[in-house]
Design a protein around this motif. Structure first.
Motif, PDB file in Angstrom:
ATOM      1  N   ASN A 197      -7.847   3.674   2.039  1.00 18.35           N
ATOM      2  CA  ASN A 197      -6.400   3.109   1.698  1.00 18.35           C
ATOM      3  C   ASN A 197      -6.388   3.336   0.323  1.00 18.35           C
ATOM      4  O   ASN A 197      -5.093   3.608  -0.212  1.00 18.35           O
ATOM      5  CB  ASN A 197      -6.250   1.444   1.863  1.00 18.35           C
ATOM      6  N   THR A 200      -5.317   7.018  -0.110  1.00 20.96           N
ATOM      7  CA  THR A 200      -4.130   7.078   0.183  1.00 20.96           C
ATOM      8  C   THR A 200      -2.833   6.902  -0.716  1.00 20.96           C
ATOM      9  O   THR A 200      -1.975   7.333  -0.895  1.00 20.96           O
ATOM     10  CB  THR A 200      -3.900   6.298   1.613  1.00 20.96           C
ATOM     11  N   TRP A 201      -3.245   5.576  -1.302  1.00 25.22           N
ATOM     12  CA  TRP A 201      -2.507   4.964  -2.337  1.00 25.22           C
ATOM     13  C   TRP A 201      -2.501   6.036  -3.391  1.00 25.22           C
ATOM     14  O   TRP A 201      -1.234   6.342  -4.091  1.00 25.22           O
ATOM     15  CB  TRP A 201      -3.080   3.848  -2.652  1.00 25.22           C
ATOM     16  N   LYS A 203      -2.874   9.255  -3.488  1.00 24.53           N
ATOM     17  CA  LYS A 203      -2.039  10.366  -3.085  1.00 24.53           C
ATOM     18  C   LYS A 203      -0.462  10.096  -3.100  1.00 24.53           C
ATOM     19  O   LYS A 203       0.195  11.049  -3.592  1.00 24.53           O
ATOM     20  CB  LYS A 203      -2.345  11.057  -1.664  1.00 24.53           C
ATOM     21  N   GLU A 204      -0.312   9.004  -2.758  1.00 23.10           N
ATOM     22  CA  GLU A 204       1.184   8.603  -2.830  1.00 23.10           C
ATOM     23  C   GLU A 204       1.883   8.230  -4.174  1.00 23.10           C
ATOM     24  O   GLU A 204       3.074   8.498  -4.444  1.00 23.10           O
ATOM     25  CB  GLU A 204       1.648   7.360  -1.856  1.00 23.10           C
ATOM     26  N   ASN A 205       1.127   7.845  -5.105  1.00 24.99           N
ATOM     27  CA  ASN A 205       1.254   7.149  -6.059  1.00 24.99           C
ATOM     28  C   ASN A 205       1.062   7.783  -7.567  1.00 24.99           C
ATOM     29  O   ASN A 205       1.485   7.440  -8.642  1.00 24.99           O
ATOM     30  CB  ASN A 205       0.994   5.430  -6.308  1.00 24.99           C
ATOM     31  N   ILE A 343       5.795  -1.655  -5.164  1.00 24.75           N
ATOM     32  CA  ILE A 343       5.009  -0.819  -4.206  1.00 24.75           C
ATOM     33  C   ILE A 343       3.759  -1.671  -3.894  1.00 24.75           C
ATOM     34  O   ILE A 343       3.315  -2.536  -4.629  1.00 24.75           O
ATOM     35  CB  ILE A 343       4.453   0.557  -4.958  1.00 24.75           C
TER      36      ILE A 343
END
Length: 350
Positions: A197, A200-201, A203-205, A343
């Motif tokens: 997780n 993923t975070w 990659k997104e932020n 977020i």
């Protein structure tokens, strides 16, 4: 005492005892203090420096600290820089303990000690709103009264050895943009309960964080004296009048005070249930101002990035609690950033 989200390591820094102080330097110390009849190790902070509380035969107390042979040369350099600051910044007469002098034995590879008044008072922990307000009032007074010409010799933060990476927005989250031999992202993510997780975070932020960090050089609206180490172990309150005393001016510089205020807010939140937003809000109310929101986010990105790029590393042998306190401050700073941006915050240390 604070209920830390991560248990404090039992091992402490390897500081020398008073019995290890050479007789040659003790004689020089007593030329300043008079005959020392009692001395013990002073605990606080996270360095392996020599730190002592000493009392003379007239019951006068002193705080003595500095570098020693088992420490790195960096310790001696840092002490020299701090002593230079104490000798040259007149405003420290009202904001720091009285400095009496320095003594040395065998140069920078031996003992180099500074001697200060021992403050009769209490430490900042546990933090309360009242203590935060008093500290913030003190900082605002300092920021308001001291002009650049008053501290002309003080180095600009963007040129100082330690602080420049913050004011220039270097390293931090930017280091997560590429892979290198450190295996940074894997090690970083491995400290949390759900590593996938966290990946993923990131990659997104990550881009959002680095975009803010790259704006650090643009944060210049609120120039003033920056202490740059406003943790609880460097803040005391006098017993006589509860006046605030700021300690350890090693990294003092001239720059935007928002870097100090964000760092201080993060430190308080890391050691209490008082939020970063509350601390900064108290300063804004006292100063009757509102900081630019983008500037605040930029500095939060810089500060959180510094801790993100360091807490996962192996603890230095002589600094067993360093990574622990960096984890605490990362937790507080990334929580602040997530709340401000609305977020998800997936960071929960194992």
């Amino acid at each position: 005492m604070p209920n830390f989200i991560i248990p404090e390591p039992e091992k402490r820094e390897a500081r020398p005892s008073w019995s290890e102080v050479p007789q040659e330097i003790l004689l020089d110390i007593e030329k300043i203090t008079g005959k020392i009849v009692k001395a013990e190790i002073a605990w606080g902070g996270y360095s392996p420096s020599a730190c002592f509380l000493a009392t003379n035969d007239k019951n006068q107390s002193y705080f003595i600290k500095g570098s020693h042979p088992k420490q790195t040369a960096h310790g001696a350099k840092a002490l020299k820089q701090e002593i230079h600051t104490y000798k040259n910044l007149c405003f420290l007469r009202d904001t720091a303990p009285k400095f009496y002098g320095e003594v040395s034995y065998n140069g920078e590879k031996g003992w180099v000690l500074g001697i200060w008044d021992k403050i009769d008072g209490s430490t900042a922990l546990p933090w309360t709103i009242n203590k935060v307000e008093k500290t913030v009032e003190h900082l605002h007074k300092m920021h308001k009264q001291i002009k650049r010409e008053d501290v002309a010799f003080l180095e600009d933060g963007n040129k100082s050895d330690f602080t420049s990476e913050f004011f220039l927005g270097k390293n931090g989250w930017l280091m997560f943009e590429y892979q290198d031999d450190s295996n940074r992202q894997e090690k970083f993510c491995g400290f949390f309960e759900e590593p996938e997780n966290i990946k993923t975070w990131l990659k997104e932020n990550l881009t959002l964080l680095t975009e803010h960090q790259r704006k650090a050089k643009q944060v210049v609206k609120n120039k003033g004296v920056v202490h740059f180490d406003l943790r609880s172990d460097n803040i005391m309150f006098k017993k006589s009048n509860e006046a605030v005393v700021l300690l350890d001016w090693t990294d003092a510089c001239w720059g935007d005070v928002l870097f100090d205020l964000v760092s201080f807010s993060v430190s308080v939140a890391a050691e209490s249930k008082i939020s970063c937003q509350e601390v900064l809000g108290i300063y804004e109310d006292i100063a009757q101002t509102r900081f630019d929101k983008e500037d605040v986010l930029t500095v939060i990105s810089v500060i959180s990035g510094y801790f993100a790029n360091n807490f996962w590393r192996k603890p230095p042998e002589k600094l067993p609690r360093l990574r622990w306190v960096q984890k605490l401050q990362f937790d507080a700073s990334i929580r602040w950033f997530c709340e401000e941006k609305g977020i998800k915050n997936p960071f929960c240390f194992v």
